[in-house]
Design a protein around this motif. Structure first.
Motif, PDB file in Angstrom:
ATOM      1  N   TYR A   1      -9.338 -26.874 -10.663  1.00  0.00           N
ATOM      2  CA  TYR A   1      -9.713 -26.103  -9.569  1.00  0.00           C
ATOM      3  C   TYR A   1     -11.013 -25.396  -9.735  1.00  0.00           C
ATOM      4  O   TYR A   1     -11.610 -25.103  -8.652  1.00  0.00           O
ATOM      5  CB  TYR A   1      -8.693 -24.810  -9.595  1.00  0.00           C
ATOM      6  CG  TYR A   1      -7.146 -25.049  -9.427  1.00  0.00           C
ATOM      7  CD1 TYR A   1      -6.763 -26.062  -8.887  1.00  0.00           C
ATOM      8  CD2 TYR A   1      -6.216 -24.191 -10.304  1.00  0.00           C
ATOM      9  CE1 TYR A   1      -5.308 -26.246  -8.873  1.00  0.00           C
ATOM     10  CE2 TYR A   1      -4.852 -24.416 -10.034  1.00  0.00           C
ATOM     11  CZ  TYR A   1      -4.427 -25.375  -9.309  1.00  0.00           C
ATOM     12  OH  TYR A   1      -3.332 -25.595  -9.493  1.00  0.00           O
TER      13      TYR A   1
ATOM     14  N   LEU B   1     -15.971 -31.241  -6.233  1.00  0.00           N
ATOM     15  CA  LEU B   1     -15.107 -32.613  -5.866  1.00  0.00           C
ATOM     16  C   LEU B   1     -15.170 -33.006  -4.449  1.00  0.00           C
ATOM     17  O   LEU B   1     -15.132 -32.213  -3.500  1.00  0.00           O
ATOM     18  CB  LEU B   1     -13.665 -32.463  -6.499  1.00  0.00           C
ATOM     19  CG  LEU B   1     -13.335 -32.583  -7.912  1.00  0.00           C
ATOM     20  CD1 LEU B   1     -11.850 -32.817  -7.835  1.00  0.00           C
ATOM     21  CD2 LEU B   1     -13.880 -34.213  -8.257  1.00  0.00           C
TER      22      LEU B   1
ATOM     23  N   LEU C   1     -10.852 -26.240  -4.017  1.00  0.00           N
ATOM     24  CA  LEU C   1     -11.786 -27.491  -3.973  1.00  0.00           C
ATOM     25  C   LEU C   1     -12.013 -27.528  -2.553  1.00  0.00           C
ATOM     26  O   LEU C   1     -11.607 -28.750  -1.722  1.00  0.00           O
ATOM     27  CB  LEU C   1     -10.650 -28.760  -4.450  1.00  0.00           C
ATOM     28  CG  LEU C   1     -10.519 -28.627  -5.678  1.00  0.00           C
ATOM     29  CD1 LEU C   1      -9.517 -29.799  -6.243  1.00  0.00           C
ATOM     30  CD2 LEU C   1     -11.496 -28.366  -6.606  1.00  0.00           C
TER      31      LEU C   1
ATOM     32  N   LEU D   1     -13.778 -30.915  -0.519  1.00  0.00           N
ATOM     33  CA  LEU D   1     -13.051 -32.290  -0.600  1.00  0.00           C
ATOM     34  C   LEU D   1     -13.336 -33.150   0.773  1.00  0.00           C
ATOM     35  O   LEU D   1     -13.226 -32.241   1.879  1.00  0.00           O
ATOM     36  CB  LEU D   1     -11.712 -32.067  -0.792  1.00  0.00           C
ATOM     37  CG  LEU D   1     -11.172 -31.814  -2.069  1.00  0.00           C
ATOM     38  CD1 LEU D   1      -9.627 -31.782  -2.292  1.00  0.00           C
ATOM     39  CD2 LEU D   1     -11.660 -33.136  -3.186  1.00  0.00           C
TER      40      LEU D   1
ATOM     41  N   LYS E   1     -15.535 -27.156  -8.321  1.00  0.00           N
ATOM     42  CA  LYS E   1     -16.002 -26.826  -7.077  1.00  0.00           C
ATOM     43  C   LYS E   1     -16.694 -28.140  -6.173  1.00  0.00           C
ATOM     44  O   LYS E   1     -16.486 -28.204  -5.103  1.00  0.00           O
ATOM     45  CB  LYS E   1     -16.641 -25.722  -7.016  1.00  0.00           C
ATOM     46  CG  LYS E   1     -16.002 -24.702  -7.504  1.00  0.00           C
ATOM     47  CD  LYS E   1     -14.993 -23.972  -6.892  1.00  0.00           C
ATOM     48  CE  LYS E   1     -14.503 -22.607  -7.629  1.00  0.00           C
ATOM     49  NZ  LYS E   1     -12.947 -22.145  -7.074  1.00  0.00           N
TER      50      LYS E   1
END
Length: 972
Positions: free
Chosen positions: A567, A572, A596, A599, A570
């Motif tokens: 988690y 990702l 996240l 994404l 950040k």
């Protein structure tokens, strides 16, 4: 990669400056400065990226630039999303007017809580834009420092982006005749595997190994041996498993069991799986190929080996590896170790010249041959290097372009890879190809490293992932999908993909990557694109992953909690969770969605998810989400409709899902709604999604106010590919068929029309009129009609489908006559199933009233199948007339035609006919019985004759079981 990120940021900035910059006060100058700095950096990035591996400071500078570029893209995307949200969610209230009042009268902020909801939203938007302006100022300062640091390095400026070349002709399958210099190697391996029992050692199971550096063609050689006819005859069972890293003994065992049983394995315990394998191979000569085994395999191999000793003497294991310590550790004797050598210079030249000089004339070949031979010497005997460089040079015509490849500094960069690396030479050729392709292709290629080795990559899914990451930019002339198709073809032409699978119409649907190419893609992305396996035990540490991680694949063991440390990643942009039946991922979703928020793609396929939390709305950047095969998922939250950037929503085979959110019309950027297996109806808002390119099922319900009607598909004219319309029996007004404007959806194919069950009298005329109104697009290649209850299945538009290749007519029980299909010029496959009203195949079936011998009926038909024609007795006399009928027919099949007495001699006597199948058609079986049947002599020339006698109920039961096994195979 930095070049791509800067380009994406500049494109975002251009859009912002054109449409939206004035909506945020005081930020206009900062945006201009941001653009200026990015443009000053962009021109030197090609050379900077080439030098980063020999110059550590340059690499650090590029890493900082990538970090800032990602952040800029996030902020600008956030800005654009805020604008879209404002435009979508405001009704009659003027958002822009309210904001201007706020600026003039600050006291209005104090009363915001007392105003209507749209006014409150305006307050929120004002705060959001202030925050965006603050972030831009901060990023500007960081980028300014990077731009100043650039001046420390002496980079050459490069010109603007090249246009992506036209796709080349691609040959993908391994042609034995084209594999150069390996015939003796193949013979040697066969001799090791097929040694006579008396010459074997006392070992029941022999291990043979092909070992060598990357790029030599170990897998190709193993495939040649595996598919050899002598090997096929010698071994009763053959199994091929790709191992790679890590050596997952459970996964390997399940793969072996599934191949041996030709069905999905429902066992998850290793010992149970191996016990079943032991029973299946007992007393049989067995060949197992383990491709691409690494150093972590030998210790785990011990657990598997004993189970194979039940096989017959003569069984063998063939493994390929780059690690020379692996063969001995896995029980391979020295005399069974085959060290694969490099190809001779002439064999390498043969591979290179066939590709590089393709479609070049003798003059061009003469001018380039000398420099080509020098380039081949650089390949150092590696067939992969020769093939890759040949694909690169195939499109280059000038001597200067070939010379630049020969003179490239890449050949001399000792520090580019670790000394002693087994893939160093192979990487050099790949590196040259990588940097000679246009810049737009590079991130598309390197992103493929997120897939596991030997993974079958679906082309459409890959293109959607590229779209989600911003690698494809739509133009007025071409949409993103077409651009993605062109990029895919170019990468295939560079020989970066293998095993290109095609559909019946020659379109590529999937591919794989060569192992060494996959390694190279991982090297390009390094710490940015990672795969991790979580089996429990200690909590995964975030610092072990690194802050550079942007794309992550997580493989969760059974009943293992999702690592909370993820988690905190950040930044990702891609997350792919593979759960192995893990039911605990659902509990992690609220924290995942909250943490996240950057994404772009999220793959939660087959993760046993029961509920999607409403906090999914926090994923404002999300472009692609895969929720397929979550069979317990019952509904999607309305907040999912706040994902305004969403391009792809995959809910295929979420079999418990019965409806979609009512606010789906807010998803104005949705291009792909994959809902195969979805039995519910669509909300009316679907009609507003004019961007939709793919929609598997369009379900029509009873309630016209809540659910879609046929007319609601009128504006969906961008649809492409497979399209199924269900619930046509619910259409009360047949004029809706014309309102649907199906004819305008010119890129739809296959088209499936499902009328549903029921035998109401009114449907005899209703279905006929509706089918006539549902005129398909003129270029449709495949048409399927199910459960039609009209008395004729010949709409006025049928004969106009000149591109139609496949036609399936199923359960059209009320039809008294077959439609006149004989004049469809392109029809290749015709299946007629369940037409109980047909007693005789009449002359109308041929599609012409004239009996002239010059008129050809079914000119291109290859396969003809009649299934469950319970009342069919025979054929009209016209089939005996000397005229040309079905001149290309290869397969003829009759199943459950109990009253059919004979087949026309003119069809059976064709020299083209290769396959004849009779299934549960007793009169035909007796008439054409081998040796005793009165008409056996009429079919004895046909090479492949099959007579099956199992009953229809048994067949349908077997079919049902097979389909369930197939579904479970996909689920697991």
């Amino acid at each position: 990669m930095a070049e791509t990120l800067v380009s994406i940021a500049l494109q975002q900035l251009a859009k912002i400056m054109e449409e939206q910059v004035k909506l945020v006060t005081g930020v206009e100058e900062d945006v201009r400065t941001l653009k200026s700095n990015l443009q000053s950096i962009q021109g030197v990035l090609v050379e900077a990226e080439k030098k980063q591996f020999e110059n550590v400071p340059i690499k650090q500078w590029l890493d900082n630039l990538k970090d800032v570029s990602y952040a800029i893209d996030d902020v600008l995307d956030e800005w654009s999303t805020a604008i879209v949200r404002a435009q979508t969610e405001e009704d009659d209230f003027s958002h822009s007017w309210f904001e201007s009042q706020l600026l003039q009268f600050p006291f209005l902020r104090q009363v915001c809580s007392f105003l209507p909801i749209n006014s409150c939203f305006a307050c929120t938007e004002f705060g959001n834009r202030y925050e965006i302006a603050r972030k831009i100022k901060k990023l500007n300062a960081r980028l300014d420092d990077i731009a100043k640091e650039r001046k420390r390095y002496t980079f050459k400026l490069t010109e603007g982006n090249e246009e992506v070349n036209k796709p080349l002709v691609v040959t993908s399958a391994i042609d034995v005749a084209e594999v150069k210099g390996r015939e003796q190697d193949k013979t040697a391996i066969k001799k090791m595997l097929m040694v006579e029992s008396g010459n074997r050692s006392n070992l029941q199971l022999q291990v043979v190994s092909i070992a060598g550096i990357g790029g030599l063609g170990k897998t190709t050689l193993a495939k040649l041996v595996y598919n050899d006819k002598d090997v096929e005859k010698y071994f009763e069972n053959r199994v091929w498993v790709s191992v790679s890293k890590p050596f997952d003994e459970v996964k390997i065992a399940k793969s072996i069991l599934e191949i041996l049983t030709d069905a999905a394995s429902f066992f998850n315990e290793f010992e149970t799986i191996m016990q079943h394998i032991q029973k299946l191979v007992k007393g049989k000569r067995f060949l197992l190929v383990l491709d691409d085994v690494w150093e972590d395999g030998p210790s785990k191999w011990e657990r598997m080996r004993d189970s194979f000793t039940s096989a017959s003497l003569g069984s063998s294991i063939l493994l390929t590896t780059r690690d020379m310590s692996v063969p001995g550790n896995m029980g391979c004797r020295r005399d069974c170790l085959f060290k694969l050598g490099k190809l001779s210079l002439e064999d390498c030249w043969s591979i290179f010249s066939e590709i590089a000089f393709f479609q070049k004339n003798n003059e061009e070949r003469g001018r380039l041959e000398a420099i080509g031979r020098e380039i081949v010497e650089k390949c150092d005997g590696l067939p992969m290097a020769a093939k890759t460089l040949a694909c690169l040079l195939r499109s280059k015509q000038s001597w200067k372009e070939w010379q630049s490849v020969l003179d490239s500094e890449v050949w001399e960069l000792d520090g580019l890879w670790e000394k002693g690396s087994e893939t160093q030479s192979g990487f050099a050729s790949l590196w040259l190809s990588y940097y000679n392709m246009v810049s737009e292709l590079r991130p598309c290629f390197s992103y493929c490293s997120i897939f596991p080795k030997d993974h079958e990559i679906k082309k459409d899914v890959l293109i959607q992932l590229w779209m989600a990451q911003g690698y494809l930019r739509q133009t007025p002339a071409e949409d993103m999908e077409r651009i993605g198709e062109k990029y895919f073809q170019n990468l295939a032409a560079f020989s970066f993909f293998e095993e290109l699978k095609k559909d019946d119409y020659g379109n590529i649907i999937s591919c794989k990557m060569y192992n060494i190419v996959h390694d190279f893609a991982k090297y390009i992305r390094k710490n940015e694109c990672l795969s991790i396996k979580v089996d429990g035990g200690e909590e995964l540490r975030t610092d072990s992953l690194g802050k550079e991680v942007r794309h992550l694949r997580v493989m969760l063991g059974k009943e293992v909690s999702f690592p909370s440390s993820i988690y905190r990643l950040k930044n990702l942009r891609s997350l792919w969770v593979q759960s192995k039946g893990n039911s605990m991922i659902g509990a992690a979703l609220p924290n995942l969605f909250s943490g996240l928020t950057c994404l772009r793609t999220l793959n939660l396929s087959n993760c046993n998810i029961v509920e999607i939390p409403s906090t999914i709305s926090k994923l404002i950047h999300l472009r692609q989400i895969d929720l397929s095969y979550n069979k317990e998922l019952k509904e999607l939250p309305e907040t999912l409709c706040e994902l305004y950037n969403l391009q792809t929503l995959n809910i295929s085979w979420c079999v418990s899902l019965v409806k979609l959110p009512r606010g789906i019309e807010k998803l104005i950027n949705l291009r792909h709604l994959n809902n195969g297996g979805f039995e519910g109806v669509l909300p009316k808002g679907i009609r507003r999604l004019s961007c939709l390119r793919s929609l598997d099922r369009f379900g029509i319900g009873h309630d016209g106010e809540e659910s879609c009607t046929l007319g609601d598909m009128k504006g969906l004219n961008s649809l492409q590919g497979y399209f199924c319309i269900r619930g046509l029996e619910n259409v009360a007004d047949v004029d809706e068929g014309k309102q649907a404007e199906l004819k305008k959806k010119t890129e739809v194919s296959p088209l499936e029309l499902r009328f549903g069950k029921g035998d109401a009298e009114w449907r005899k005329s209703h279905d006929g009129e509706l089918l006539d109104a549902l005129e398909p697009p003129p270029y449709v290649q495949e048409l399927r009609v199910y459960d039609y209850q009209g008395s004729t299945v010949f709409p006025t538009w049928m004969i106009s489908l000149t591109s139609l290749k496949t036609l399936l007519l199923t359960n059209c029980k009320a039809c008294q006559h077959l439609p006149p299909l004989g004049q469809l010029p392109s029809l290749e496959f015709l299946r007629i199933w369940g037409m109980d009203g047909i007693k005789k195949v009449g002359p109308e079936f041929l599609g012409t009233e004239t009996q002239s011998a010059l008129v050809v009926a079914f000119p291109r038909l290859i396969k003809l199948r009649f299934v469950r024609m319970r009342n069919l007795e025979g054929w009209a006399d016209e089939f005996s007339i000397k005229r040309t009928i079905m001149p290309r027919l290869r397969t003829l099949s009759f199943a459950w035609c109990p009253k059919l007495k004979a087949v026309p001699d003119q069809m059976l006597g064709k020299a083209t006919l290769q396959e004849l199948i009779f299934t549960c058609s007793p009169i035909l079986k007796q008439r054409y019985q081998k040796g005793t049947g009165e008409d056996w002599h009429k079919i004895s020339h046909i090479p492949n004759i099959k007579v099956w006698n199992f009953g229809e109920k048994r067949f349908l039961k077997l079919l049902e079981v097979h389909l369930k096994l197939l579904l479970r195979l996909v689920l697991f």
